[in-house]
Design a protein around this motif. Structure first.
Motif, PDB file in Angstrom:
ATOM      1  N   MET A   1     -32.112 -44.577  39.628  1.00  6.47           N
ATOM      2  CA  MET A   1     -31.955 -43.527  38.613  1.00  6.47           C
ATOM      3  C   MET A   1     -30.823 -43.867  37.657  1.00  6.47           C
ATOM      4  O   MET A   1     -29.822 -44.435  38.058  1.00  6.47           O
ATOM      5  N   LEU A   2     -30.994 -43.507  36.409  1.00  8.78           N
ATOM      6  CA  LEU A   2     -29.983 -43.831  35.410  1.00  8.78           C
ATOM      7  C   LEU A   2     -29.128 -42.610  35.121  1.00  8.78           C
ATOM      8  O   LEU A   2     -29.601 -41.479  35.168  1.00  8.78           O
ATOM      9  N   ARG A 190     -27.227 -35.275  62.869  1.00  9.65           N
ATOM     10  CA  ARG A 190     -26.770 -36.568  63.368  1.00  9.65           C
ATOM     11  C   ARG A 190     -25.305 -36.495  63.746  1.00  9.65           C
ATOM     12  O   ARG A 190     -24.627 -35.525  63.471  1.00  9.65           O
ATOM     13  N   GLU A 194     -23.470 -36.122  57.724  1.00  6.75           N
ATOM     14  CA  GLU A 194     -24.204 -34.871  57.854  1.00  6.75           C
ATOM     15  C   GLU A 194     -23.658 -33.782  56.955  1.00  6.75           C
ATOM     16  O   GLU A 194     -22.459 -33.695  56.732  1.00  6.75           O
ATOM     17  N   HIS A 264     -34.319 -26.022  55.035  1.00  9.19           N
ATOM     18  CA  HIS A 264     -34.972 -27.086  55.809  1.00  9.19           C
ATOM     19  C   HIS A 264     -34.028 -27.743  56.799  1.00  9.19           C
ATOM     20  O   HIS A 264     -34.443 -28.566  57.596  1.00  9.19           O
TER      21      HIS A 264
ATOM     22  N   LEU B 110     -34.997 -49.713  30.505  1.00  7.22           N
ATOM     23  CA  LEU B 110     -35.478 -48.689  31.438  1.00  7.22           C
ATOM     24  C   LEU B 110     -35.321 -47.283  30.868  1.00  7.22           C
ATOM     25  O   LEU B 110     -36.213 -46.449  31.014  1.00  7.22           O
ATOM     26  N   THR B 270     -37.942 -45.816  42.457  1.00  3.56           N
ATOM     27  CA  THR B 270     -36.728 -45.140  42.909  1.00  3.56           C
ATOM     28  C   THR B 270     -36.951 -44.745  44.364  1.00  3.56           C
ATOM     29  O   THR B 270     -38.073 -44.816  44.868  1.00  3.56           O
ATOM     30  N   LYS B 694     -40.451 -33.514  54.626  1.00  3.53           N
ATOM     31  CA  LYS B 694     -40.765 -32.091  54.488  1.00  3.53           C
ATOM     32  C   LYS B 694     -41.250 -31.780  53.076  1.00  3.53           C
ATOM     33  O   LYS B 694     -40.829 -32.420  52.118  1.00  3.53           O
ATOM     34  N   LEU B 702     -39.410 -32.350  49.897  1.00  2.00           N
ATOM     35  CA  LEU B 702     -38.121 -31.653  49.847  1.00  2.00           C
ATOM     36  C   LEU B 702     -36.942 -32.580  50.098  1.00  2.00           C
ATOM     37  O   LEU B 702     -35.832 -32.300  49.689  1.00  2.00           O
ATOM     38  N   LEU B 706     -32.230 -40.754  51.335  1.00  2.28           N
ATOM     39  CA  LEU B 706     -31.716 -41.109  52.658  1.00  2.28           C
ATOM     40  C   LEU B 706     -30.530 -40.220  53.034  1.00  2.28           C
ATOM     41  O   LEU B 706     -29.980 -40.348  54.121  1.00  2.28           O
ATOM     42  N   GLY B 707     -30.141 -39.317  52.141  1.00  3.10           N
ATOM     43  CA  GLY B 707     -29.154 -38.302  52.521  1.00  3.10           C
ATOM     44  C   GLY B 707     -29.806 -37.190  53.304  1.00  3.10           C
ATOM     45  O   GLY B 707     -29.290 -36.734  54.324  1.00  3.10           O
ATOM     46  N   GLU B 708     -30.969 -36.770  52.846  1.00  2.00           N
ATOM     47  CA  GLU B 708     -31.624 -35.621  53.475  1.00  2.00           C
ATOM     48  C   GLU B 708     -32.747 -36.019  54.434  1.00  2.00           C
ATOM     49  O   GLU B 708     -33.201 -35.213  55.234  1.00  2.00           O
ATOM     50  N   ARG B 710     -33.250 -38.111  57.507  1.00  2.00           N
ATOM     51  CA  ARG B 710     -32.223 -38.653  58.389  1.00  2.00           C
ATOM     52  C   ARG B 710     -32.743 -39.736  59.309  1.00  2.00           C
ATOM     53  O   ARG B 710     -33.542 -39.471  60.196  1.00  2.00           O
TER      54      ARG B 710
END
Ligand code: FAD
Lengths: 295, 783
Positions: A1-2, A190, A194, A264, B110, B270, B694, B702, B706-708, B710
């Motif tokens: 992403m930019l 985790r 987290e 969630h 881009l 992405t 999810k 949702l 890789l933050g949400e 896990r």
């Protein structure tokens, strides 16, 4: 992403930074570690036309003990520095523990306490320990300065008592009384990296190692639109001898003060039950540490 | 065991230094003068008719060089299995999930490409969508593909023996259901590619893929390029785990735009687009009944599967077969019945992921086994030992276990974990559990029907005789296949590993089906070995001629050549070599003739020394419908024991210890084998405890980051005791077989069985979050 386009400023004195902020105000964003801001800009949630880095402003990244009665933590001190700081681990433990649970090592090297507080997420790690330590936040602008108590600072998700032309320059904390112990517990899926489902900071002061509780402070995160102090639970503890049964009652009272959401990451129901358990545990840990307080 | 010089060691991987210092080139590191950047427009709606696409504004944006839609791309249908080609490069008429590709733009940079994508105006007519696989099967559900009424993408019905009759005769029949969640493979490197045409109309596509060969075929077919004019080159790849096993819209768009503009085109997904492209693990629902005798003898298994396939087929047909066929072992059964259904929904498409099709049903089955053992009062280890297969057994669905160290694996983890002193003796909140599994070492058949070799390899020796270069189309994707091939070549040629180079991942070099179904060690390994043998034999016969001895008396090892075990009278060869290389820094020396001198001699006599090897499996499997899926020249197997602690007040689970034994046949490289074992365990642990893609109520992901989303961190993984079990596989090169996927099979059920041991609770839905376990504990308390 930019990243979207913006103009970048890197003032090298506090006065220049404050002047820029008062000039550009609502069109500018302060850049500290960037771990919130840059993510939000890439997601196009924030689209500031100016970004003002505070990396070169001297002094903002210092932790300065105030001979015995307290400590001043610069707004741009990193979570990593806080988590490793000897005095903070010794006398201001909830803050050091919480900083050590924020993100993972790479994030902690960049993430600042100022960014964490101003960002004002309900689940953030550093607001609850600041609240139990009765921290005061010093805000400066080109035209003046003011102090806001941690307990008054948070207004809603992403909203804090700070104006666009103000910079959070420092966090001031008084050294807690003798026989004080603190704790911080974070529940996430985790073991690290987290966002809290629930977090609790506690600070307990005892009359003596086996005396009654003379002061109790509990703050909870991710349980309401802002982090909250559990005053009713605190009151229940004061003047009492610490017992498991008492902590359990405090936990139950704590739940009543919260209004967590279902998302969630976890349901409201589970979060409520965890508040009870974690308040109990954090009090227990704080009391253990208070008992082994050393001058 | 044979005395190996190179094989079976812990040789450092040959790409280690380049990766350690950051010099290894991945697709996104590649640039070319004049390259354009491209971006894709994806549907924001889960199910809608496309009424009109207006690209005029995008085309007018300065810097935009091309905009393509289905009009330019055409409507060639493609997919993975020719039996279900249900995709076109760009959606026409309708979109079927949030993320369905509609158009692509190439521009000077881009930012411009992305801006142009936002200027494309699409008029939609939104259609009702269906996101749940059970809803999708109901009458009246929105129909996603006209050709597949009831949203039924594929159905499998197989029976071996008379299952109902066998179950009726059992002393005990235990039922179980199980539900996993859609996974993302979470490889570190998002897809990336660079496409360029030369002036003769030949396409070179550099891309982050597991399967250059299949990408070459699909791109050629979809874009209408003669397949001989397509070259796919794979640079280093940052993980694949299955989803990079097929041609992507990214690759095809880049190639199309490169052809349209005449310029190189670079394109990346992405992280969010990785989640949308998906092709990762399906959601599976399993319903099973296991019939046993009182003494623990397993008799019959009834197995039903429902798979949430998402919007298209991808690997789905193979997946739904695997969920049945991979339960045929490693236990003896008298009857087995399988009914599988793969259903379309308006979500991103699922495909193959490590342990393809087998993982969820293995988890269900190994739990069911423990539940059964508990009812019978038999120790789960004993129950397994009683029923397991051994080398030479053939499963009820006709899979041939030509080597199977299953018993050795079970005993190794039992003893390695101190099972006997722990099972049933741990305090409340602590538990121990075990499970087994097996997997193919390469699919018995290619994805398209063909007599093709699955692998060919060329080895070429340098002019001076000092370096052997292995040329192969196989795909190094981080698993270490280049190192493996180098080791096989070095051992076979009798030279040190440092004298072998590997060039791989390029369709111009050789034919190789790629890195999937844990095939390369066995299949590319065979071809490498054969190519090296050819060279060794050629050198031996030239040498024999020169030395006037028999080729059989010549041996190669450690870079030196012996004649009947002796140095022999080779001085004239050395003198000639040194004369030819006068003034060079490294004249051959020592008591023995070197490989270099021998290879040089062969070159002088016969020209450039080249060996070629090839491999394809023999005809495998039964003759029933779908018998091909699950066949393999060899099967790896494994057993695991997991120990957990459960926080009974919060439901938090800590995995304290994992003991893993895997039979990989001969371990070509012991460190790489352990790496695959530990990586599998970590991936299984993540699926078991944390992972779930999810969606919101409109079909949008949702947690596409890789933050949400896990995956396990280093702190979630315990230390693993890895035990390598080495049976000798008659169909593998030097006795080697798989480890890359089979090792994941026991992980989830072993954790679930340990949780059950710790808490008395059977969790039959993943992931086992602290909340899920806590609620189950509370319900039990209240009951
Ligand atoms: C992978 C990852 C993991 C994370 N994990 C956690 C976690 O576990 N717990 C947690 O609480 N957070 C977490 N975060 C969020 C983030 O790291 C923290 O909130 C961090 O403390 C923000 O500090 P920063 O210096 O990066 O702020 P920035 O991103 O630089 O700034 C954040 C906001 O504060 C403003 N700001 C910054 N400094 C000042 C100042 N001195 N005065 C006035 N305004 C200011 C900025 O303008 C911006 O609006 C995570 C983020 C990422 C990317």
């Amino acid at each position: 992403m930019l990243l979207p386009k913006f103009e970048y400023h890197e003032p090298s004195t506090l006065q220049d930074a404050l002047n820029l902020l008062s000039e550009l105000g609502g069109n500018a964003k302060v850049l500290a570690g960037g771990t919130d801001l840059l993510v939000r800009m890439k997601q196009k949630i924030d689209r500031p036309s100016h970004v003002i880095s505070i990396a070169r402003v001297p002094g903002l990244d210092a932790i300065i003990p105030r001979n015995g009665h307290g400590v001043t933590i610069g707004g741009a001190v990193s979570a990593g520095a806080i988590s490793r700081h000897e005095l903070l681990n010794d006398r201001f433990l909830p803050l050091a523990l919480a900083a050590g649970r924020l993100g993972a090592p790479m994030i902690r090297n960049r993430a600042t306490i100022g960014g964490n507080l101003v960002n004002a997420r309900p689940a953030a790690d550093l607001p609850p320990p600041c609240m139990v330590l009765n921290a005061e936040f010093k805000l400066k602008s080109a035209s003046g300065e003011r102090e806001v108590a941690a307990v008054e600072f948070f207004r809603g998700p992403g909203e804090a008592d700070i104006e666009p032309n103000e910079l959070l320059v420092s966090i001031n904390v008084e050294t807690p009384m003798p026989w004080t112990g603190g704790s911080y517990i974070k529940l996430g899926a985790r073991k690290t990296l987290e966002i809290s489902m629930v977090n609790v900071a506690a600070l307990i002061t005892l009359q003596s190692p086996d005396g009654v509780i003379t002061d109790a402070r509990i703050a909870l995160g991710a349980v309401a639109p802002t982090p909250v102090r559990a005053y009713a639970a605190e009151e229940l503890l004061i003047g009492e001898k610490p017992t498991d049964e008492l902590f359990e009652r405090a936990g139950m009272t704590g739940v009543g003060l919260c209004s967590p959401i279902t998302d969630h990451r976890g349901t409201m129901e589970y979060r409520c039950m965890m508040i009870e358990v974690l308040v109990k545990r954090s009090l227990k840990q704080a009391v253990e540490r208070a008992k082994s307080w050393k001058p | 065991m044979k005395d190996f010089k190179v094989l079976n060691t812990r040789a450092p991987r040959i790409d280690g230094p380049a990766k350690a210092v950051g010099k290894a080139k991945y697709a996104d590191d590649l640039t070319m003068p004049g390259a354009l950047y491209a971006a894709i427009l994806q549907s924001p709606l889960a199910h809608a008719k496309i009424l009109n696409i207006d690209t005029s504004k995008a085309r007018k944006l300065p810097g935009v060089k091309a905009v393509v839609t289905s009009k330019e791309a055409g409507l060639v249908r493609y997919g993975v299995s020719p039996a279900r080609y249900d995709e076109t490069l760009f959606a026409h008429e309708k979109v079927r999930y949030v993320g369905d590709e509609i158009a692509a733009v190439a521009a000077v940079d881009l930012a411009t490409a992305q801006e142009a994508v936002e200027l494309i105006k699409v008029d939609y007519e939104e259609l009702p969508a269906v996101f749940d696989m059970f809803e999708a099967m109901k009458e009246g559900a929105p129909q996603i593909h006209d050709e597949f009424p009831g949203n039924m993408n594929a159905e499998v019905h197989q029976e071996f023996g008379d299952t109902d009759a066998a179950l009726a005769q059992c002393d005990l029949v235990v039922d179980h259901t199980f539900l996993n969640k859609r996974q993302d493979a979470a490889f570190i490197e998002p897809h990336s590619c660079l496409a360029v045409f030369d002036l003769d109309g030949r396409l070179t596509l550099h891309t982050s893929t597991q399967v250059p060969h299949y990408v070459m075929r699909t791109v050629a077919m979809v874009l209408g390029i003669p397949v001989g004019n397509v070259r796919v080159v794979k640079p280093y790849v940052g993980g694949g785990f299955g989803p990079k096993c097929e041609a992507t819209p990214l690759e095809m768009s880049a190639a199309l735009l490169a052809r349209t503009t005449g310029k190189p085109v670079k394109m990346n997904y992405t992280r969010e687009q990785v989640f949308l492209h998906s092709r990762a693990r399906h959601q599976f629902y399993a319903e099973m009944s296991l019939g046993v005798m009182k003494d623990g003898t397993m008799v019959a298994l009834r197995n039903k599967a429902v798979l949430d396939g998402g919007a298209y087929t991808s690997f789905g047909i193979a997946t739904v077969y695997y969920s049945g066929s991979l339960l045929g072992g490693p236990y003896k059964l008298k009857a087995m019945k399988y009914d599988g259904y793969r259903v379309y929904t308006n979500k991103p498409t699922c495909g193959a992921q490590r342990g393809h099709g087998g993982v969820a049903h293995r988890a269900a089955f190994e739990q069911l086994l423990d539940m059964t053992a508990e009812k019978l009062g038999i120790d789960p280890v004993e129950m397994r030992l009683k029923n397991i297969m051994a080398t030479g057994d053939v499963t009820i669905n006709e899979l041939d276990m030509s080597s199977l160290g299953m018993k050795e694996c079970v005993e190794a983890v039992r003893d390695g974990s101190d099972w006997k002193n722990k099972k049933g003796k741990l305090p409340k909140g602590k538990g121990i559990g075990m499970a087994c599994g097996f997997f193919v070492s390469g699919a018995g058949y290619p994805i398209y029907r063909s007599d093709t070799y699955h692998s060919t390899v060329v080895i070429k020796v340098s002019e001076d005789g000092g370096v052997a270069t292995v040329l192969t189309g196989s795909a190094e994707i981080g698993q270490g296949s280049d190192t493996t091939m180098a080791m096989i070549a070095a051992e076979t040629l009798g030279i040190p590993l440092s004298h072998v180079r590997v060039v791989s991942g390029d369709t111009d070099l050789s034919v190789d089906l790629g890195a999937y179904s844990s095939r390369q060690t066995l299949m590319t390994g065979h071809a490498t070995k054969e190519a090296a043998e050819q060279i060794r034999n050629a050198i031996a016969s030239y040498l024999a001629e020169e030395m006037d001895c028999s080729p059989e008396s010549i041996s190669f090892s450690d870079g030196i050549v012996k004649f009947d075990g002796q140095p022999g009278n080779f001085q004239h060869i050395r003198v000639q070599y040194i004369k030819e290389h006068r003034g060079w820094t490294d004249p051959p020396s020592g008591e023995y003739l070197t490989f270099r001198e021998a290879a040089r001699l062969a070159y002088l006599k016969g020209g450039t020394l080249v060996g070629t090897g090839k491999y394809k499996p023999p005809r495998l499997g039964g003759s029933y419908k779908g018998a091909a899926v699950g066949t393999s020249p060899a099967y790896g197997c494994s057993a695991q024991v997991v120990e957990v602690s459960v926080d009974m007040e919060t439901g938090e689970i800590t995995v304290d210890n994992m003991t893993d034994a895997h039979d990989c046949g001969l371990a070509i490289n012991r460190t790489l084998v352990e790496g695959q074992m530990q990586g599998s365990l970590s991936m299984g642990l993540g699926e078991c405890l944390f992972e779930e893609v999810k969606f919101d109520s409109r079909g949008r992901v949702l947690n596409p980051s890789l933050g949400e989303y896990r995956i396990p961190t280093a702190l979630d993984m315990p230390n693993v005791k890895s035990i390598i079990v080495e049976s000798s596989e008659p169909h593998g090169p030097y006795g080697a077989k798989e480890v890359g996927e089979g090792a994941i099979m026991p992980t989830i059920p072993a954790i679930l069985n340990a949780i059950s041991d710790a808490t008395g609770i059977r969790i039959n839905e993943l992931p086992v979050t602290s909340e899920r376990l806590f609620m189950a504990l509370k319900n039990k308390e209240n009951a």
